[in-house]
Design a protein around this motif. Structure first.
Motif, PDB file in Angstrom:
ATOM      1  N   TYR A   1       1.914 -15.715   9.641  1.00 30.28           N
ATOM      2  CA  TYR A   1       2.075 -15.453   8.197  1.00 30.28           C
ATOM      3  C   TYR A   1       3.160 -16.353   7.621  1.00 30.28           C
ATOM      4  O   TYR A   1       4.305 -16.348   8.080  1.00 30.28           O
TER       5      TYR A   1
ATOM      6  N   LEU B   1       8.853  -8.167  14.184  1.00 29.25           N
ATOM      7  CA  LEU B   1       7.904  -9.283  14.249  1.00 29.25           C
ATOM      8  C   LEU B   1       8.570 -10.504  14.878  1.00 29.25           C
ATOM      9  O   LEU B   1       9.793 -10.617  14.889  1.00 29.25           O
TER      10      LEU B   1
ATOM     11  N   ARG C   1       4.188  -7.133   7.444  1.00 27.59           N
ATOM     12  CA  ARG C   1       4.084  -6.011   8.387  1.00 27.59           C
ATOM     13  C   ARG C   1       2.897  -5.107   8.034  1.00 27.59           C
ATOM     14  O   ARG C   1       2.165  -4.683   8.921  1.00 27.59           O
ATOM     15  N   GLU C   2       2.714  -4.877   6.737  1.00 29.01           N
ATOM     16  CA  GLU C   2       1.560  -4.043   6.331  1.00 29.01           C
ATOM     17  C   GLU C   2       0.241  -4.675   6.749  1.00 29.01           C
ATOM     18  O   GLU C   2      -0.710  -3.993   7.094  1.00 29.01           O
ATOM     19  N   ARG C   3       0.213  -6.010   6.705  1.00 30.14           N
ATOM     20  CA  ARG C   3      -1.047  -6.694   7.061  1.00 30.14           C
ATOM     21  C   ARG C   3      -1.144  -6.951   8.554  1.00 30.14           C
ATOM     22  O   ARG C   3      -1.997  -7.689   9.020  1.00 30.14           O
ATOM     23  N   ARG C   4      -0.209  -6.388   9.310  1.00 33.39           N
ATOM     24  CA  ARG C   4      -0.236  -6.377  10.788  1.00 33.39           C
ATOM     25  C   ARG C   4      -0.182  -7.756  11.436  1.00 33.39           C
ATOM     26  O   ARG C   4      -0.836  -8.021  12.451  1.00 33.39           O
ATOM     27  N   PHE C   5       0.582  -8.658  10.849  1.00 35.09           N
ATOM     28  CA  PHE C   5       0.839  -9.934  11.509  1.00 35.09           C
ATOM     29  C   PHE C   5       1.847  -9.721  12.639  1.00 35.09           C
ATOM     30  O   PHE C   5       2.728  -8.877  12.527  1.00 35.09           O
ATOM     31  N   GLU C   6       1.698 -10.521  13.711  1.00 34.33           N
ATOM     32  CA  GLU C   6       2.688 -10.470  14.798  1.00 34.33           C
ATOM     33  C   GLU C   6       3.743 -11.534  14.610  1.00 34.33           C
ATOM     34  O   GLU C   6       4.885 -11.381  15.018  1.00 34.33           O
TER      35      GLU C   6
ATOM     36  N   ASP D   1       0.843  -1.194   0.000  1.00 33.04           N
ATOM     37  CA  ASP D   1       0.000   0.000   0.000  1.00 33.04           C
ATOM     38  C   ASP D   1       0.876   1.243   0.000  1.00 33.04           C
ATOM     39  O   ASP D   1       0.528   2.265  -0.561  1.00 33.04           O
TER      40      ASP D   1
ATOM     41  N   SER E   1       7.641  -7.251   4.125  1.00 30.28           N
ATOM     42  CA  SER E   1       6.993  -5.944   4.077  1.00 30.28           C
ATOM     43  C   SER E   1       5.479  -6.109   4.012  1.00 30.28           C
ATOM     44  O   SER E   1       4.730  -5.370   4.663  1.00 30.28           O
TER      45      SER E   1
ATOM     46  N   ASP F   1       6.599   1.370   3.687  1.00 32.28           N
ATOM     47  CA  ASP F   1       6.513   0.279   4.667  1.00 32.28           C
ATOM     48  C   ASP F   1       7.564  -0.798   4.436  1.00 32.28           C
ATOM     49  O   ASP F   1       7.610  -1.788   5.173  1.00 32.28           O
TER      50      ASP F   1
END
Ligand code: F0G
Length: 451
Positions: A220, A170, A142-147, A86, A139, A90
């Motif tokens: 992920y 992460l 991280r954009e999709r907010r996985f931990e 996006d 990247s 990021d």
């Protein structure tokens, strides 16, 4: 700004989905095949999203002088051809890519070719080609907010993933086959802070376990079934084309394990051709170890229409894989470019690795299959003396120092593996010599040194 122009297209049935709709195991819900990243805006010849080849070549060259973080990455320097985020801001980068393309003058002379090169992907931040893919897929994670992120690995993917996860903040989970990976790689995963599980199985078993885990927990998956990995891994194709001033080499020779890399490089060259940046694709050949050669068999026995998993055995542990995920994609690349798929023996791999070492480069055993395969293709006159050939060296020589030391000590290969190659092997061995602490002793070692 939205930098994202992509969709996912199923390689098997052609179904298209938005990136965020992918299942945790990255398999198509309809047919079970893998996805490829696709950019619908590139299809219309005059559409606003279709990249302009002349402008891109100029822009990418300009960026080589830039000190911006993204421009210093050999992956994100080409970001117009991987609009998967996006926001490019990021990107998680360690300055991957932009790896050297070395000439191999001595080997070229010995084999009677003018133009032989090694694209050394082992010169990436964690010592393997995996970094070019990891920067892209991490990247996205991280954009999709996985931990949590995870991979099953023969060692290099895990080293790379652990490093990029640490940079991204992460947590990472690594599944590696117990006792069957090189220590250098295991040490990296530990050092970069991964939760590392040595699982009592082989690589293919690790993949099976992890595929179940990602369906049960929000983790992920960063194996090369993740199509974003391949978007990063296609960029060495751009570097190679740029190095030859956009005249592609005649041949590209790649090692084959899980077959993501050959698929990715093929995609890279295909996109360059479709967008008008180059006139043709190189012939792309894939080389496997004889003890881990399911693609060689698939192409020979079924023309690549099906694959029979094998129980894999090779000292080139990086490619000790019997059930490769991306085999359909790799088969397509070989067939569309007119390349070949061959296997090479353990002794041929060891010799080729020592020859690359003697050129001052070195690489890990899995990378040396490319030279061993090239020698076979040359002997079969499938590559001619005037052709330009690029070997893709995938991993750094320090990844697997035990293998190198065993070779030079003469303890690597069994007698039956060396038959007919004993003198070639002896000529390449350079074992360390124990000497007394006197100048005379060292001088006499010089006198006895091999030519
Ligand atoms: N060379 C090296 C050094 C590798 O680490 C690998 C794969 C390959 C070649 C084969 O590439 O799988 O894309 O065909 N290593 C993976 C890993 C499987 O887990 O590190 P491929």
């Amino acid at each position: 700004m939205n930098d994202n122009l992509h969709q996912l297209r199923c390689f098997g049935c052609g179904t298209r989905i938005a990136g965020a709709e992918a299942q945790p195991d990255f398999r198509c819900a309809l047919c079970g095949d893998l996805f490829e990243v696709d950019y619908p805006g590139w299809i219309q010849k005059k559409g606003p999203d279709r990249p302009n080849p002349g402008a891109l070549k100029w822009l990418w060259r300009e960026r080589r002088c830039s000190s911006e973080t993204l421009d210093r990455s050999g992956v994100w320097r080409f970001r117009e051809l991987l609009p998967i985020l996006d926001s490019f801001g990021d990107a998680v980068t360690l300055r991957e890519g932009d790896t050297p393309l070395y000439r191999l003058p001595r080997i070229a002379r010995a084999l009677g070719v003018d133009q032989l090169y090694a694209k050394h992907q082992g010169m990436n931040p964690t010592g393997s080609f995996k970094d070019t893919g990891m920067t892209a897929a991490m990247s996205v994670a991280r954009e999709r907010r996985f931990e949590w992120v995870a991979c099953a690995s023969t060692g290099n993917t895990s080293a790379s993933m652990a490093a990029y996860a640490a940079r991204a903040g992460l947590k990472s989970l690594v599944l590696i086959p117990d006792g069957k990976i090189a220590w250098g790689k295991l040490s990296q995963a530990m050092d970069y802070g991964a939760l590392t599980c040595q699982v009592k199985t082989d690589f293919d078993g690790c993949v099976r376990v992890l595929t179940e885990i990602v369906k049960r927990a929000p983790i992920y998956l960063l194996n090369s079934v993740n199509p974003y990995r391949l978007e990063g891994q296609k960029t060495p194709a751009f570097e190679i084309a740029e190095s030859f001033d956009w005249n592609v080499p005649d041949h590209l020779i790649v090692p084959g394990g899980n077959l993501g890399n050959s698929s990715a490089l093929g995609k890279g060259f295909r996109e360059l051709k479709e967008l008008g940046l180059v006139a043709r694709m190189p012939r792309i050949s894939v080389i496997q170890a004889a003890g881990a050669n399911p693609l060689v068999r698939s192409l020979a026995e079924t023309k690549g229409s099906s694959i029979e998993p094998v129980e894999a055995h090779t000292r080139a542990t990086a490619i000790r894989i019997g059930n490769p995920a991306s085999w359909r994609k790799a088969a397509r690349v070989i067939q569309e470019t007119g390349g070949w798929c061959l296997d090479v023996t353990e002794a041929e791999i060891a010799i080729a690795k020592a020859e690359l070492g003697a050129e001052g480069l070195g690489c890990e055993p899995a990378s040396a299959v490319t030279l061993a395969g090239f020698k076979k293709l040359r002997a079969q006159k499938l590559i001619s003396s005037g052709d330009t050939v690029v070997l893709v060296l995938t991993g750094h020589t320090l990844k697997d120092a035990d293998y190198t030391i065993d070779f030079h000590r003469g303890t690597l290969l069994k007698d039956e593996e060396k038959v007919g190659l004993e003198s070639e092997i002896e000529a390449l061995r350079r074992n360390a010599i124990a000497t007394d602490a006197t100048p005379e002793a060292v001088l006499s070692a010089i006198k006895g040194a091999k030519a």
